[in-house]
Write an enzyme that holds these catalytic residues in place. Structure first.
Site, short mmCIF file in Angstrom:
data_model
loop_
_atom_site.label_atom_id
_atom_site.label_comp_id
_atom_site.label_asym_id
_atom_site.label_seq_id
_atom_site.Cartn_x
_atom_site.Cartn_y
_atom_site.Cartn_z
N GLU A 559 29.34 33.69 16.42
CA GLU A 559 28.32 33.99 17.43
C GLU A 559 27.08 33.13 17.24
O GLU A 559 26.41 32.75 18.20
CB GLU A 559 27.96 35.48 17.40
N GLY A 694 35.08 40.62 32.47
CA GLY A 694 34.37 39.50 31.87
C GLY A 694 34.70 38.23 32.61
O GLY A 694 35.31 38.25 33.67
#
Length: 778
Positions: A559, A694
């Site tokens: 991330e 998503g």
């Protein structure tokens, strides 16, 4: 990725920017490629939280500012009778701590009213010049992006019924405005005029990318449709937005709904102390104030840390089966059943594709990606053939090992047995016990090591800045990134821990605000980017810090890679700065690239220190971690390929309402991508948020596509010499100046070639995964 977020393609690419989110689960959720855990489905978790002093050396002129309260917005706000609404105030950083559900309806409506007026003015005065077209457009896009992004972020991390209801009510109005903006003929014609003007050849790469991207997005957004078809298209978009939102809510609610109270410790024999502590902590929060790690009671949930602990460590096969079956049937029955929602989403996506004169939705998706349908399929098949034999051997080895341990189920391993015996085999084969490694990976030390790596590779300093910006939870940390001169270049939030009652699962990164010359506060230096990283790892238990599994360490690195691309951009054109404007199948490159450093001796040994004694991770354990890197590589690869292939099949060949159901497609794909076929009642599709809630529809292959790029990018450091600090720093500088700095301002293939000196090759990926020989013989 990007993620972060209602992510079906929307009318305006920036208003529906993708959240970069990741989920780990080697056996149960769509796990990412071996060395990159993308955003699989079960939404695992990860986290971070670092104790250090707050930095005070901030330059006020560089702070990002969003000023919806500036005139003429102030007039709209006053007219709405909501001058105290935090969504509409002038702020340096979003007031995450003060936004309530009651602010959403009046705040968003006042904002939309002003943006309608701004759009009217733009269409009335538009000219095919940068100052008369792109700059006012960016301001409109940014205002809605920041406010709507703030509201949706709070829904993801601090969900309440009231917030959901408020968002659901104003969402159609927001989508209606997006559709109007994306289908604006005056704006579209002005972009076309720029492209056809003599000045076109003199534009920078970034500006050309903006023009080309806006034209393509406008066409995909329905600008060229006649009135009747455009009205139909807009109805489809509105309904797709609503359905995607509902799909995600059902997954969250179904996950929260399952609770298994355990009062007899024998039922959960094998669970490590961290899992017992979490289960007791959960029990306390659910009305059992006397619950303790040692004596219980304990509550097992489907949230990532709890679910995976049971699957990997619980000796009670019956409990493993119960939890597994609950997990694979989430959101597949009763009021939370996502099956009809999936059918309707697929039907509407096909309808949308045909309105745009495409044969199927996969073609619509590929229109804005590096790959074509054929190239994506070719890559998936190449990797499948390279992985199959290795996966078969993985299962044979697992059965043999289970039999050697006297397991009654050895000849008939079921899905709820695989993770348990895989962990036992890993322990026996490499003498590695993930739970026993946790004390060496405390969150503060992991983050300190990650920041040191960023300093070495990219010449940046990361300093704690807690208190400089409001946060939505007391566990959230805030940081400032500074360049070598000490000047701030970006900021980011980090939300580390699982909160299943209010926070969706998984791990993701998204932008808060982007770098922008147009939105400069002082008129000279660009507005600086701000990101947030959200994870879901086990929180601290008692007086212990959050102790991480090695997979969770990889996830934080992943991330952070996404965040770095957003924060270290040098592009000042806001519409293509950072992660904006990057083709979806290239956006995982920096995130997956960063995971490779978890196997770099200097990096890993710098973070792996016992939280109590400070003792370094033993050298032999490090060597075993590296050796175990390709453990079950074929199985993990096939798992990802199954998700990617199912995704493509549903958006390429599936006929909604036809003789075959979505579950028939899943079973058919599984025959070629899974050694053990799924259970007939498997309903993992009902939790496949990546493609139904998503931005990964007909794009899940992107994880593998980008993994080729990221592995090849890391091989540049291997070629330079990982033990040569000077060479690593020089290569890191080049990576920063290309992959991270150029963002969406240049075509990703060109950026890669600029960094690597050639086009990408899959050889590094197959070598890292231990599958190169298998490919040669496939």
């Amino acid at each position: 990725m990007a993620s972060r977020f209602s992510l079906s393609r929307s009318v305006h690419p920036i208003l529906k920017r993708p959240t970069r989110f990741l989920t780990h689960s080697p056996h149960f959720a769509p796990t990412p490629p071996l060395k990159s855990r993308p955003c699989p489905l079960w939404s695992a978790s990860f986290s971070f939280c670092l104790a250090s002093s707050s930095s005070s050396s901030f330059s006020p002129t560089s702070l990002p500012v969003f000023s919806p309260s500036h005139s003429p917005m102030a007039a709209a706000v006053a007219a709405a009778g909501d001058v105290e609404n935090p969504l509409l105030k002038n702020f340096e950083f979003p007031p995450f701590d003060s936004v309530e559900a009651d602010h959403v309806r009046p705040g968003v409506r006042a904002l939309l009213k002003q943006l309608e007026d701004d759009l009217d003015e733009l269409e009335r005065t538009v000219e095919p010049t940068w100052s008369k077209l792109v700059e006012p457009l960016e301001k409109i896009v940014d205002k809605l992006s920041v406010v709507w992004g703030m509201v949706n972020h709070l829904k993801a991390v601090k969900d309440t019924a009231e917030l959901r209801a408020a968002i659901e009510e104003v969402q159609p109005e927001k989508v209606k405005f997006q559709l109007r903006l994306g289908q604006s003929k005056p704006i579209y014609n002005a972009f076309k005029a720029i492209q056809e003007s003599p000045e076109w050849q003199h534009l920078s790469d970034a500006r050309k990318r903006i023009v080309e991207g806006q034209i393509k997005e406008a066409v995909l957004g329905g600008v060229a449709l006649d009135d009747e078809k455009r009205e139909e298209f807009n109805k489809v978009e509105q309904e797709l937005e609503r359905l995607s939102q509902k799909f995600g809510e059902n997954v969250l609610d179904a996950t929260k709904k399952f609770e298994r109270l355990v009062t007899d410790k024998k039922e959960i024999e094998g669970l490590p102390p961290t899992a017992l502590g979490l289960a007791a902590q959960t029990a306390v929060s659910k009305g059992h104030p006397g619950a303790t790690s040692e004596d219980g009671p304990w509550i097992i949930t489907l949230d990532g840390p709890s679910f995976m602990s049971v699957m990997q460590h619980c000796r009670n096969r019956g409990l493993r089966e119960e939890v597994y079956r609950a997990y694979i049937t989430r959101a597949s029955s009763g009021d939370l059943d996502n099956t009809p929602i999936i059918d309707q989403i697929l039907k509407l996506r096909l309808e949308k594709a045909r309105l745009l004169n495409y044969n199927n939705y996969a073609e619509v998706s590929m229109a804005t990606k590096m790959a074509t349908v054929e190239k994506a399929q070719e890559l998936l098949e190449k990797l499948r053939s390279a992985s199959w034999d290795a996966a078969v051997k993985d299962l044979e080895e697992l059965k043999y090992f289970a039999k050697s341990q006297g397991a009654a189920e050895a000849d008939d391993l079921r899905h709820w047995d695989i993770s348990f015996w895989a962990e036992r085999l890993r322990e026996a084969k490499y003498d590695i016990n993930e739970e026993e490694l946790r004390p060496y990976f405390s969150l503060p030390k992991v983050m300190n090591g990650l920041f040191n790596l960023a300093k070495k590779l990219f010449d940046i300093n990361i300093e704690a800045a807690d208190g400089q910006a409001p946060v939505w939870n007391s566990d959230v940390r805030f940081y400032c990134i500074k360049d070598s001169s000490g000047s701030p270049t970006a900021y980011f939030y980090f939300d580390p821990y699982s909160r299943p009652s209010e926070k969706r699962g998984g791990a993701w990164m998204d932008e808060v605000v982007g770098r922008s010359r147009v939105l400069s506060r002082n008129g000279t230096s660009p507005r600086l980017p701000v990101a947030h990283m959200v994870c879901n790892q086990t929180p601290p238990v008692g007086d212990k810090p959050s102790l991480m599994t090695f997979r969770e360490v990889e996830t934080v690195f992943h991330e952070f890679g996404h965040a770095l691309q957003h924060m270290l951009t040098k592009v000042d054109e806001g519409l293509v700065a950072g992660i904006r404007g990057i083709e979806w199948d290239a956006v995982e490159l920096p995130s997956q690239f960063m995971e490779n450093w978890c196997y770099h001796r200097e990096t890993l040994m710098g973070i792996a220190k016992h939280y109590e004694t400070g003792e370094n991770l033993p050298e032999e354990v490090f060597l075993k971690l590296v050796a175990a890197r390709t453990y079950r590589a074929g199985t993990l690869s096939l798992r990802q390929l199954k998700f990617a292939t199912t995704d493509l099949e549903l958006h390429l060949n599936y006929v909604p309402g036809g003789s075959a159901s979505i579950y028939d497609v899943d079973q058919r794909v599984s025959k070629r991508t899974q050694i053990i076929p799924p259970l007939p009642e498997d309903r993992f599709l009902c939790g496949f948020s990546h493609i139904f809630a998503g931005g990964y529809a007909a794009g899940y292959y992107s994880y593998k596509w980008a993994e080729v790029l990221s592995a090849d990018a890391f091989s540049a450091f291997e070629d330079a010499g990982l033990d040569d600090n000077k060479a690593v720093e020089e290569t890191g500088h080049k990576f920063r100046e290309t992959i991270l700095a150029l963002g969406g301002g240049k075509a990703p293939l060109e950026v890669f070639v600029e960094f690597r000196g050639r086009e990408p090759s899959p050889e590094a990926l197959l070598r890292h995964n231990g599958l190169l020989a298998a490919t040669a013989s496939a």
